[in-house]
Write a protein that holds these residues in place. Structure first.
Motif, PDB file in Angstrom:
ATOM      1  N   ILE A 194       0.833  -1.205   0.000  1.00  0.00           N
ATOM      2  CA  ILE A 194       0.000   0.000   0.000  1.00  0.00           C
ATOM      3  C   ILE A 194       0.868   1.255   0.000  1.00  0.00           C
ATOM      4  CG2 ILE A 194      -1.652   1.334   1.378  1.00  0.00           C
ATOM      5  CD1 ILE A 194      -2.892  -1.312   2.253  1.00  0.00           C
ATOM      6  N   GLU A 195       1.897   1.259   0.823  1.00  0.00           N
ATOM      7  CA  GLU A 195       2.784   2.427   0.893  1.00  0.00           C
ATOM      8  C   GLU A 195       3.517   2.647  -0.426  1.00  0.00           C
ATOM      9  OE1 GLU A 195       3.024   4.654   3.218  1.00  0.00           O
ATOM     10  OE2 GLU A 195       1.526   3.644   4.467  1.00  0.00           O
ATOM     11  N   SER A 196       3.917   1.551  -1.083  1.00  0.00           N
ATOM     12  CA  SER A 196       4.631   1.707  -2.354  1.00  0.00           C
ATOM     13  C   SER A 196       3.723   2.194  -3.482  1.00  0.00           C
ATOM     14  CB  SER A 196       5.279   0.380  -2.750  1.00  0.00           C
ATOM     15  OG  SER A 196       4.280  -0.604  -3.023  1.00  0.00           O
ATOM     16  N   ARG A 197       2.420   2.001  -3.337  1.00  0.00           N
ATOM     17  CA  ARG A 197       1.465   2.425  -4.377  1.00  0.00           C
ATOM     18  C   ARG A 197       0.596   3.587  -3.885  1.00  0.00           C
ATOM     19  NH1 ARG A 197      -1.305  -3.121  -6.275  1.00  0.00           N
ATOM     20  NH2 ARG A 197      -2.352  -1.672  -7.713  1.00  0.00           N
ATOM     21  N   ARG A 198       1.144   4.383  -2.998  1.00  0.00           N
ATOM     22  CA  ARG A 198       0.386   5.461  -2.377  1.00  0.00           C
ATOM     23  C   ARG A 198      -0.106   6.474  -3.419  1.00  0.00           C
ATOM     24  NH1 ARG A 198       0.495   6.632   3.020  1.00  0.00           N
ATOM     25  NH2 ARG A 198      -0.408   8.627   3.646  1.00  0.00           N
ATOM     26  N   ASP A 199       0.784   6.886  -4.311  1.00  0.00           N
ATOM     27  CA  ASP A 199       0.388   7.875  -5.326  1.00  0.00           C
ATOM     28  C   ASP A 199      -0.686   7.310  -6.250  1.00  0.00           C
ATOM     29  OD1 ASP A 199       2.221   9.586  -4.235  1.00  0.00           O
ATOM     30  OD2 ASP A 199       3.806   9.111  -5.685  1.00  0.00           O
ATOM     31  N   GLU A 200      -0.546   6.035  -6.596  1.00  0.00           N
ATOM     32  CA  GLU A 200      -1.564   5.408  -7.453  1.00  0.00           C
ATOM     33  C   GLU A 200      -2.922   5.389  -6.773  1.00  0.00           C
ATOM     34  OE1 GLU A 200      -2.424   0.971  -9.336  1.00  0.00           O
ATOM     35  OE2 GLU A 200      -0.372   1.542  -8.768  1.00  0.00           O
ATOM     36  N   ILE A 201      -2.937   5.135  -5.470  1.00  0.00           N
ATOM     37  CA  ILE A 201      -4.199   5.133  -4.721  1.00  0.00           C
ATOM     38  C   ILE A 201      -4.799   6.528  -4.664  1.00  0.00           C
ATOM     39  CG2 ILE A 201      -5.206   4.709  -2.452  1.00  0.00           C
ATOM     40  CD1 ILE A 201      -3.084   2.519  -2.056  1.00  0.00           C
ATOM     41  N   VAL A 239      -4.452   8.952  -6.854  1.00  0.00           N
ATOM     42  CA  VAL A 239      -5.009   9.288  -8.169  1.00  0.00           C
ATOM     43  C   VAL A 239      -6.337   8.568  -8.385  1.00  0.00           C
ATOM     44  CG1 VAL A 239      -4.637   9.089 -10.649  1.00  0.00           C
ATOM     45  CG2 VAL A 239      -2.757   9.801  -9.169  1.00  0.00           C
ATOM     46  N   ALA A 240      -6.397   7.290  -7.980  1.00  0.00           N
ATOM     47  CA  ALA A 240      -7.642   6.537  -8.142  1.00  0.00           C
ATOM     48  C   ALA A 240      -8.771   7.167  -7.331  1.00  0.00           C
ATOM     49  CB  ALA A 240      -7.423   5.087  -7.711  1.00  0.00           C
ATOM     50  N   LYS A 241      -8.474   7.642  -6.135  1.00  0.00           N
ATOM     51  CA  LYS A 241      -9.510   8.295  -5.342  1.00  0.00           C
ATOM     52  C   LYS A 241      -9.901   9.649  -5.927  1.00  0.00           C
ATOM     53  CE  LYS A 241      -9.019   6.183  -0.798  1.00  0.00           C
ATOM     54  NZ  LYS A 241      -8.930   6.424   0.660  1.00  0.00           N
ATOM     55  N   LEU A 242      -8.937  10.364  -6.526  1.00  0.00           N
ATOM     56  CA  LEU A 242      -9.241  11.673  -7.121  1.00  0.00           C
ATOM     57  C   LEU A 242     -10.219  11.552  -8.284  1.00  0.00           C
ATOM     58  CD1 LEU A 242      -5.841  13.604  -7.098  1.00  0.00           C
ATOM     59  CD2 LEU A 242      -7.968  14.276  -5.960  1.00  0.00           C
ATOM     60  N   VAL A 259     -10.465   0.465  -4.940  1.00  0.00           N
ATOM     61  CA  VAL A 259      -9.071   0.615  -4.511  1.00  0.00           C
ATOM     62  C   VAL A 259      -8.618  -0.595  -3.692  1.00  0.00           C
ATOM     63  CG1 VAL A 259      -7.499   2.062  -3.180  1.00  0.00           C
ATOM     64  CG2 VAL A 259      -9.300   3.126  -4.556  1.00  0.00           C
ATOM     65  N   ARG A 260      -9.531  -1.179  -2.938  1.00  0.00           N
ATOM     66  CA  ARG A 260      -9.178  -2.286  -2.050  1.00  0.00           C
ATOM     67  C   ARG A 260      -8.964  -3.592  -2.802  1.00  0.00           C
ATOM     68  NH1 ARG A 260     -13.793  -2.563   0.524  1.00  0.00           N
ATOM     69  NH2 ARG A 260     -13.273  -0.858   1.950  1.00  0.00           N
ATOM     70  N   ARG A 261      -9.618  -3.748  -3.933  1.00  0.00           N
ATOM     71  CA  ARG A 261      -9.661  -5.032  -4.631  1.00  0.00           C
ATOM     72  C   ARG A 261      -8.281  -5.602  -4.996  1.00  0.00           C
ATOM     73  NH1 ARG A 261     -13.834  -4.002  -8.668  1.00  0.00           N
ATOM     74  NH2 ARG A 261     -15.102  -3.924  -6.775  1.00  0.00           N
ATOM     75  N   VAL A 263      -5.673  -3.326   4.656  1.00  0.00           N
ATOM     76  CA  VAL A 263      -6.318  -2.301   3.833  1.00  0.00           C
ATOM     77  C   VAL A 263      -7.280  -1.461   4.669  1.00  0.00           C
ATOM     78  CG1 VAL A 263      -7.887  -1.943   1.897  1.00  0.00           C
ATOM     79  CG2 VAL A 263      -6.040  -3.602   1.697  1.00  0.00           C
ATOM     80  N   LYS A 264      -8.042  -2.129   5.521  1.00  0.00           N
ATOM     81  CA  LYS A 264      -8.995  -1.415   6.373  1.00  0.00           C
ATOM     82  C   LYS A 264      -8.293  -0.437   7.298  1.00  0.00           C
ATOM     83  CE  LYS A 264     -13.101  -0.707   8.153  1.00  0.00           C
ATOM     84  NZ  LYS A 264     -14.152  -0.015   7.378  1.00  0.00           N
ATOM     85  N   ARG A 265      -7.127  -0.808   7.736  1.00  0.00           N
ATOM     86  CA  ARG A 265      -6.424   0.040   8.702  1.00  0.00           C
ATOM     87  C   ARG A 265      -5.689   1.183   8.051  1.00  0.00           C
ATOM     88  NH1 ARG A 265      -1.811  -2.077  12.997  1.00  0.00           N
ATOM     89  NH2 ARG A 265      -1.369  -0.040  13.950  1.00  0.00           N
ATOM     90  N   HIS A 266      -5.081   0.954   6.876  1.00  0.00           N
ATOM     91  CA  HIS A 266      -4.169   1.939   6.296  1.00  0.00           C
ATOM     92  C   HIS A 266      -4.769   2.704   5.121  1.00  0.00           C
ATOM     93  CE1 HIS A 266      -0.850   0.452   8.756  1.00  0.00           C
ATOM     94  NE2 HIS A 266      -1.204  -0.784   8.412  1.00  0.00           N
ATOM     95  N   LEU A 267      -5.798   2.148   4.485  1.00  0.00           N
ATOM     96  CA  LEU A 267      -6.307   2.817   3.292  1.00  0.00           C
ATOM     97  C   LEU A 267      -7.069   4.092   3.642  1.00  0.00           C
ATOM     98  CD1 LEU A 267      -6.139   2.207   0.286  1.00  0.00           C
ATOM     99  CD2 LEU A 267      -8.409   1.198   0.417  1.00  0.00           C
ATOM    100  N   ASP A 268      -7.715   4.109   4.803  1.00  0.00           N
ATOM    101  CA  ASP A 268      -8.462   5.305   5.191  1.00  0.00           C
ATOM    102  C   ASP A 268      -7.541   6.486   5.486  1.00  0.00           C
ATOM    103  OD1 ASP A 268     -10.764   3.867   4.917  1.00  0.00           O
ATOM    104  OD2 ASP A 268     -10.918   3.347   7.050  1.00  0.00           O
TER     105      ASP A 268
END
Length: 337
Positions: free
Chosen positions: A228-235, A237-240, A248-250, A322-327
């Protein structure tokens, strides 16, 4: 007035209208499954790009899963052996010395009528003395005996449903309460101790399995957290662009499932290798004791259950991470940066 031919050609088609009304749902379902397939394939490709890290995670999971499963298989084999010993348990009832043969036969008929008894053999005192004389080699010493010191004996074989520690204990209590019986003997103390030890070990193994399953969840969770940390920017952009949390979680959930699949396969390989390595010495040791004890491996259903359980643990570890860090990752970080 003649009807316009074009009006007949534009006659409504109910079947076509039904297809049109169903097509958005069908297209949505096809798009959903296509996206799942694409995400699953991309997650597997990302794992293969880092084979060393993936192999290390699979090995850790495999060892953690193989240890409790191997102990459970060992306990299952031991319980099977003890069940065989229980099935061969036989109750020996010794009559009083003053009990007559007729009284013993009446008592034998009464015991034989009990539903817990499969077979009963009566050994009268003369036959018992003759057998003892033949097996002991003390013919000269036995000739000095004024009378036969051996009682009439009943050999009782329990029914299959009563061939357990509790069942045999109940049968012993029943025979001991009969008039004319001096003593009832059955060697079940060691078997009861063995059953108590196997029950204790079974609980210990289940406790160990739960602890190791929690360790597997934590390992997968930490691995997914790093992803998750390595793909932070990708996440971000996906949320934007409006990506939902499920979207995003899938990919990370599929990553956890793939890690679980690899860990389950490694665990199965370790179990097979351990069984192959130990089967020879175990069979030789069992042969010295004239026993048919052998280690039982996993069946096909057991192997599938192991792999499915590993995938569920991997999915659970990914979901927790994912539940803990994605938010914590919000699009506002880009504006703030």
């Amino acid at each position: 007035m003649a009807a316009d031919p074009s009006s007949r050609s534009r006659k409504p088609d109910p079947a076509r209208g039904a297809r049109v009304s169903r097509s958005p749902w069908r297209a949505q379902a096809e798009s959903y499954f296509i996206h799942h397939r694409k995400v699953a394939r991309d997650s597997a490709d990302r794992m293969w790009r880092t084979p060393v890290a993936s192999l290390m995670t699979w090995t850790v999971m495999g060892v953690a899963l193989a240890l409790p499963v191997a102990l459970l298989l060992l306990l299952t084999s031991l319980q099977g052996v003890s069940a065989g010993w229980e099935s061969s348990a036989r109750v020996t009832a010794y009559m009083k010395l003053d009990a007559s043969l007729e009284k013993t036969r009446e008592l034998a008929s009464e015991i034989r009528a009990d539903g817990r008894v499969a077979e009963l053999e009566l050994i009268d005192r003369d036959r018992a003395l003759a057998e003892f004389r033949a097996s002991s080699g003390l013919d000269d010493a036995l000739d000095y005996l004024e009378e036969n010191p051996l009682p009439h004996t009943l050999l009782v074989t329990p029914e299959e449903s009563a061939r357990s520690a509790d069942g045999v204990a109940g049968l012993v209590t029943f025979i001991e309460g009969m008039d004319g019986v001096e003593r009832v003997q059955v060697d079940l103390g060691w078997l009861q101790r063995l059953n108590a030890m196997t029950d204790l070990l079974a609980r210990a193994v289940w406790a160990l399995a739960i602890l190791l399953a929690a360790a597997v969840v934590l390992v997968i969770g930490n691995t997914v957290r790093l992803s998750i940390e390595s793909r932070r920017d990708e996440i971000l952009v996906a949320k934007l662009v409006g990506g939902t949390d499920g979207f995003v979680r899938r990919p990370f959930l599929y990553t956890g499932a793939w890690f679980g699949l690899g860990g389950g396969v490694v665990a199965w390989i370790l179990l097979q290798l351990s069984l192959w390595w130990l089967s020879g010495p175990v069979e030789r040791l069992a042969g010295l004791y004239r026993s048919d004890f052998s280690l039982n491996g996993l069946s096909i259903d057991g192997a599938l259950a192991l792999i499915i359980a590993a995938m569920l643990l991997g999915w659970l570890g990914a979901w927790v991470a994912v539940k803990r860090h994605l938010d914590d990752i919000e699009p506002g970080e880009i504006a703030g940066g």
